[in-house]
Design a protein around this motif. Structure first.
Motif, PDB file in Angstrom:
ATOM      1  N   ILE A 286      -0.837   3.164   1.888  1.00  0.00           N
ATOM      2  CA  ILE A 286      -0.306   4.146   2.845  1.00  0.00           C
ATOM      3  C   ILE A 286       1.147   3.837   3.170  1.00  0.00           C
ATOM      4  CG2 ILE A 286      -0.492   4.999   5.220  1.00  0.00           C
ATOM      5  CD1 ILE A 286      -3.502   4.731   4.980  1.00  0.00           C
ATOM      6  N   TRP A 287       1.477   2.562   3.312  1.00  0.00           N
ATOM      7  CA  TRP A 287       2.857   2.151   3.605  1.00  0.00           C
ATOM      8  C   TRP A 287       3.803   2.652   2.512  1.00  0.00           C
ATOM      9  CZ3 TRP A 287       4.732  -3.620   3.255  1.00  0.00           C
ATOM     10  CH2 TRP A 287       6.054  -3.710   3.713  1.00  0.00           C
ATOM     11  N   LEU A 288       3.418   2.454   1.256  1.00  0.00           N
ATOM     12  CA  LEU A 288       4.246   2.922   0.148  1.00  0.00           C
ATOM     13  C   LEU A 288       4.350   4.453   0.135  1.00  0.00           C
ATOM     14  CD1 LEU A 288       2.941   0.563  -2.681  1.00  0.00           C
ATOM     15  CD2 LEU A 288       5.212   0.490  -1.613  1.00  0.00           C
ATOM     16  N   ASN A 289       3.270   5.110   0.519  1.00  0.00           N
ATOM     17  CA  ASN A 289       3.207   6.567   0.460  1.00  0.00           C
ATOM     18  C   ASN A 289       4.019   7.255   1.556  1.00  0.00           C
ATOM     19  OD1 ASN A 289       0.924   9.199   0.957  1.00  0.00           O
ATOM     20  ND2 ASN A 289       2.131   8.961  -0.889  1.00  0.00           N
ATOM     21  N   GLY A 292       9.021   7.034   3.107  1.00  0.00           N
ATOM     22  CA  GLY A 292      10.129   7.985   3.148  1.00  0.00           C
ATOM     23  C   GLY A 292      10.172   8.827   4.411  1.00  0.00           C
ATOM     24  N   LEU A 293       9.083   8.822   5.192  1.00  0.00           N
ATOM     25  CA  LEU A 293       9.030   9.631   6.416  1.00  0.00           C
ATOM     26  C   LEU A 293       9.616   8.921   7.627  1.00  0.00           C
ATOM     27  CD1 LEU A 293       5.371  11.016   6.114  1.00  0.00           C
ATOM     28  CD2 LEU A 293       7.495  12.150   5.426  1.00  0.00           C
ATOM     29  N   TYR A 294       9.908   7.623   7.493  1.00  0.00           N
ATOM     30  CA  TYR A 294      10.369   6.828   8.635  1.00  0.00           C
ATOM     31  C   TYR A 294      11.766   6.276   8.389  1.00  0.00           C
ATOM     32  CZ  TYR A 294       5.565   7.080  10.347  1.00  0.00           C
ATOM     33  OH  TYR A 294       4.354   7.526  10.818  1.00  0.00           O
ATOM     34  N   HIS A 295      12.444   5.995   9.497  1.00  0.00           N
ATOM     35  CA  HIS A 295      13.825   5.507   9.383  1.00  0.00           C
ATOM     36  C   HIS A 295      13.898   4.044   8.986  1.00  0.00           C
ATOM     37  CE1 HIS A 295      12.638   4.533  13.563  1.00  0.00           C
ATOM     38  NE2 HIS A 295      13.424   3.473  13.408  1.00  0.00           N
ATOM     39  N   SER A 296      12.777   3.327   9.075  1.00  0.00           N
ATOM     40  CA  SER A 296      12.749   1.920   8.667  1.00  0.00           C
ATOM     41  C   SER A 296      11.418   1.591   8.025  1.00  0.00           C
ATOM     42  CB  SER A 296      12.978   0.998   9.867  1.00  0.00           C
ATOM     43  OG  SER A 296      11.872   1.000  10.746  1.00  0.00           O
ATOM     44  N   GLU A 297      11.439   0.601   7.130  1.00  0.00           N
ATOM     45  CA  GLU A 297      10.209   0.173   6.460  1.00  0.00           C
ATOM     46  C   GLU A 297       9.249  -0.470   7.464  1.00  0.00           C
ATOM     47  OE1 GLU A 297       9.125   0.620   3.409  1.00  0.00           O
ATOM     48  OE2 GLU A 297      10.906   1.745   2.843  1.00  0.00           O
ATOM     49  N   TYR A 298       9.824  -1.161   8.464  1.00  0.00           N
ATOM     50  CA  TYR A 298       8.964  -1.812   9.454  1.00  0.00           C
ATOM     51  C   TYR A 298       8.143  -0.778  10.238  1.00  0.00           C
ATOM     52  CZ  TYR A 298       7.377  -4.143  13.657  1.00  0.00           C
ATOM     53  OH  TYR A 298       6.597  -4.602  14.684  1.00  0.00           O
ATOM     54  N   LYS A 299       8.794   0.310  10.642  1.00  0.00           N
ATOM     55  CA  LYS A 299       8.092   1.336  11.416  1.00  0.00           C
ATOM     56  C   LYS A 299       6.981   1.988  10.565  1.00  0.00           C
ATOM     57  CE  LYS A 299       9.007   2.150  14.995  1.00  0.00           C
ATOM     58  NZ  LYS A 299       8.460   1.663  16.296  1.00  0.00           N
ATOM     59  N   ALA A 300       7.271   2.184   9.284  1.00  0.00           N
ATOM     60  CA  ALA A 300       6.252   2.744   8.392  1.00  0.00           C
ATOM     61  C   ALA A 300       5.070   1.792   8.270  1.00  0.00           C
ATOM     62  CB  ALA A 300       6.859   3.016   7.015  1.00  0.00           C
ATOM     63  N   THR A 323      -0.921  14.980  10.480  1.00  0.00           N
ATOM     64  CA  THR A 323      -0.813  16.178   9.632  1.00  0.00           C
ATOM     65  C   THR A 323       0.485  16.195   8.836  1.00  0.00           C
ATOM     66  OG1 THR A 323       0.154  17.460  11.458  1.00  0.00           O
ATOM     67  CG2 THR A 323      -2.245  17.543  11.188  1.00  0.00           C
ATOM     68  N   VAL A 324       1.485  15.404   9.271  1.00  0.00           N
ATOM     69  CA  VAL A 324       2.751  15.354   8.530  1.00  0.00           C
ATOM     70  C   VAL A 324       2.703  14.297   7.435  1.00  0.00           C
ATOM     71  CG1 VAL A 324       4.021  16.144  10.552  1.00  0.00           C
ATOM     72  CG2 VAL A 324       3.855  13.691  10.107  1.00  0.00           C
ATOM     73  N   TRP A 325       1.668  13.479   7.421  1.00  0.00           N
ATOM     74  CA  TRP A 325       1.538  12.477   6.369  1.00  0.00           C
ATOM     75  C   TRP A 325       1.110  13.142   5.067  1.00  0.00           C
ATOM     76  CZ3 TRP A 325      -1.046   7.223   8.061  1.00  0.00           C
ATOM     77  CH2 TRP A 325      -0.211   6.586   8.974  1.00  0.00           C
ATOM     78  N   PRO A 326       1.478  12.558   3.915  1.00  0.00           N
ATOM     79  CA  PRO A 326       1.030  13.107   2.624  1.00  0.00           C
ATOM     80  C   PRO A 326      -0.502  13.111   2.533  1.00  0.00           C
ATOM     81  CG  PRO A 326       2.783  11.494   2.311  1.00  0.00           C
ATOM     82  CD  PRO A 326       2.382  11.406   3.746  1.00  0.00           C
ATOM     83  N   LEU A 327      -1.025  14.031   1.737  1.00  0.00           N
ATOM     84  CA  LEU A 327      -2.474  14.163   1.594  1.00  0.00           C
ATOM     85  C   LEU A 327      -3.100  12.869   1.088  1.00  0.00           C
ATOM     86  CD1 LEU A 327      -4.957  16.004   1.742  1.00  0.00           C
ATOM     87  CD2 LEU A 327      -4.457  16.720  -0.612  1.00  0.00           C
ATOM     88  N   PHE A 328      -2.405  12.147   0.227  1.00  0.00           N
ATOM     89  CA  PHE A 328      -2.907  10.884  -0.326  1.00  0.00           C
ATOM     90  C   PHE A 328      -3.281   9.913   0.796  1.00  0.00           C
ATOM     91  CE2 PHE A 328      -2.055   6.506  -1.832  1.00  0.00           C
ATOM     92  CZ  PHE A 328      -2.944   6.439  -2.896  1.00  0.00           C
ATOM     93  N   SER A 329      -2.402   9.788   1.781  1.00  0.00           N
ATOM     94  CA  SER A 329      -2.662   8.877   2.909  1.00  0.00           C
ATOM     95  C   SER A 329      -3.811   9.385   3.768  1.00  0.00           C
ATOM     96  CB  SER A 329      -1.395   8.711   3.758  1.00  0.00           C
ATOM     97  OG  SER A 329      -0.367   8.081   3.031  1.00  0.00           O
ATOM     98  N   GLN A 330      -3.848  10.696   3.959  1.00  0.00           N
ATOM     99  CA  GLN A 330      -4.929  11.261   4.766  1.00  0.00           C
ATOM    100  C   GLN A 330      -6.295  11.059   4.101  1.00  0.00           C
ATOM    101  OE1 GLN A 330      -4.343  15.139   6.626  1.00  0.00           O
ATOM    102  NE2 GLN A 330      -2.170  15.083   6.104  1.00  0.00           N
ATOM    103  N   VAL A 331      -6.328  11.153   2.771  1.00  0.00           N
ATOM    104  CA  VAL A 331      -7.591  10.952   2.045  1.00  0.00           C
ATOM    105  C   VAL A 331      -8.050   9.499   2.170  1.00  0.00           C
ATOM    106  CG1 VAL A 331      -8.667  10.913  -0.237  1.00  0.00           C
ATOM    107  CG2 VAL A 331      -7.249  12.856   0.442  1.00  0.00           C
TER     108      VAL A 331
END
Length: 479
Positions: A286-289, A292-300, A323-331
């Motif tokens: 999920i972290w890898l997925n 790109g949605l977060y301003h820092s890797e730590y926050k992700a 709901t803003v997360w990619p479907l892969f992470s939600q699955v």
């Protein structure tokens, strides 16, 4: 069927619930709440004491409890506690509908965390405390708590505890059942106290620390504010909740081994290793997925760990809009919702142990197809697992799947969105809480669906059989 013993024990349990309701009563006095709230709690206590006193006045001739009685007592106790625990909400008008209040307290005691409230501000401090206090009691088990304080010198309540403790195999940590219940609850309450203290030291208000502490310890998820843990806007609190909920998702028998310095038994436990492995792999993916949605890797990473921890332990606290997360992470989170935590923990779901056993059974079936003459055995913790337990896990999984789809079928009468319906069914039956992928609360469903969901939460917490047996006529027969 020893009906007199069923009636006697249930009456004792109603008296215990009356005693537990003194806690929200004290909170009501501390916060100087209106007399209507205080009298509502006192009225419920009076009803419980009256019914419990009448039922326990006539003692049974035979105190023995068989498997059938044990299962029935467990199911009826949870239903009755949720029903009577809901009365203060109805009496005060904070949740006017008895069905809605029953749903809320079923969610509380089963540590589901699902709610019909779109705004938690309608609850007074005492009743907000009461529904989270239900998480704390229901986390380790209503009957485990009762057996820890009730007089029982001959282990006659073994079938009751066996019916309530989650997992495919029940084991006592010591020879006496009452001592087992007391040891488990002492460990549980000590961890809760430490968790609450750490949250308070991290800057959370004391009242909030108790609410979140009870929700985290019971892996339930009821919070103080509508935006859950995100309200505190603190990385420290977020990480404390993540680690805390993960610890409560571990089999409590292992903590007892740790106290006895049996480190090999603790770290060598196969379910624990699988539990940690699932968490590590899920967080990494999920972290890898979502990086790109977060301003820092730590926050992700922080949000990945938090959501994985709160879904696999079926706690259900929230910190971001999934709901803003990619479907892969939600699955991945949806899969974790079904797996759940360890057997013997406060977490819900199917349990890591069952997932582990099902995986090994599948592997052996493949090997048997490739090598028909090969004799395959299944081992857990280097010990052979007998066929009876293996067949029990397969039967449980079959019933589990059928019930999930049955709930989905009922809920589809209320809502045309498959994601909402499936998520609600999985959330209730696995004792997760929030519906993944939606911002809705459970108030969108009809009264009938709420009743079905309430029983689904109780059935999920008690692992199906006690609730199912209630609806079989033979259960109530004399023999």
């Amino acid at each position: 069927m020893n009906k007199s013993m069923v009636r006697f024990l249930l009456s004792k349990l109603l008296i215990i619930e009356a005693g537990l309701m003194l806690v929200p009563l004290i909170v009501a006095f501390l916060y100087k709440e209106p007399t209507s709230v205080i009298f509502s709690i006192l009225g419920t206590i009076a009803i419980l004491l009256g019914l419990g006193g009448i039922g326990s006045f006539f003692k049974p001739k035979n105190y023995h409890i068989y498997t059938k009685e044990g299962l029935l007592i467990v199911a009826l106790c949870w239903i009755l506690w949720a029903f009577f625990g809901a009365l203060p909400f109805v009496f005060t008008g904070q949740i006017p509908s008895l069905i809605d209040a029953f749903f809320e307290m079923s969610s509380g005691f089963t540590t589901t965390g699902a709610t019909i409230l779109s705004d938690t501000a309608v609850l007074s401090p005492s009743l907000m405390f009461w529904r989270s206090f239900a998480h704390l009691i229901g986390g380790m088990g209503v009957l485990v708590f009762a057996l820890a304080i009730m007089e029982n010198s001959n282990n006659s309540h073994l079938e009751v505890m066996r019916a309530e403790v989650p997992g495919p195999v029940f084991g006592k940590v010591v020879s006496k059942l009452k001592d087992t219940a007391q040891i488990l609850y002492i460990i549980y309450l000590a961890m809760f106290a430490l968790f609450t203290l750490v949250l308070w030291l991290a800057g959370m208000p004391l009242y909030d620390s108790f609410i979140i502490g009870m929700g985290g310890a019971g892996t339930g998820g009821f919070g103080v504010y509508n935006d859950s843990i995100a309200h505190y806007n603190s990385s420290l609190i977020t990480n404390i909740v993540s680690i805390g909920t993960l610890l409560f998702g571990v089999n409590f028998n292992l903590y007892y081994f740790l106290l006895l310095r049996k480190f090999k038994a603790f770290f060598g436990d196969e379910e624990l290793r699988a539990y940690i492995g699932i968490i590590v792999v899920s967080v990494a993916l999920i972290w890898l997925n979502i990086s790109g949605l977060y301003h820092s890797e730590y926050k992700a990473f922080e949000h990945s760990l938090f959501q994985v921890a709160n879904v696999i332990t079926t706690t259900g606290y929230g910190i971001t809009d999934l709901t803003v997360w990619p479907l892969f992470s939600q699955v991945i989170l949806l899969i974790l919702m079904f797996i759940g935590g360890s057997a013997g923990s406060t977490a819900g779901g199917m349990k890591v142990m069952r997932a582990l056993i099902l995986t090994k059974i599948s592997k052996n079936q493949v090997l048997s197809s490739l090598y028909p003459n090969r004799v395959t055995t299944l081992h857990i913790n280097n010990q052979p697992l007998n066929k009876e337990i293996q067949h029990g896990v397969l039967k449980y999984f079959g019933i589990y799947v059928m019930i999930i789809f049955g709930i989905v079928l009922v809920l589809s009468l209320d809502n045309d969105n498959f994601m909402v319906v499936f998520s609600a069914a999985a959330s209730a039956f696995n004792n997760i809480g929030p519906m993944l992928g939606t911002g809705e609360c459970f108030d969108i469903f009809s009264p009938f669906s709420k009743i079905v969901l309430s029983f689904a939460m109780i059935a999920g917490r008690l692992e199906i059989y006690p609730v199912l047996l209630m609806f079989i006529p033979r259960t109530w027969s004399k023999y």
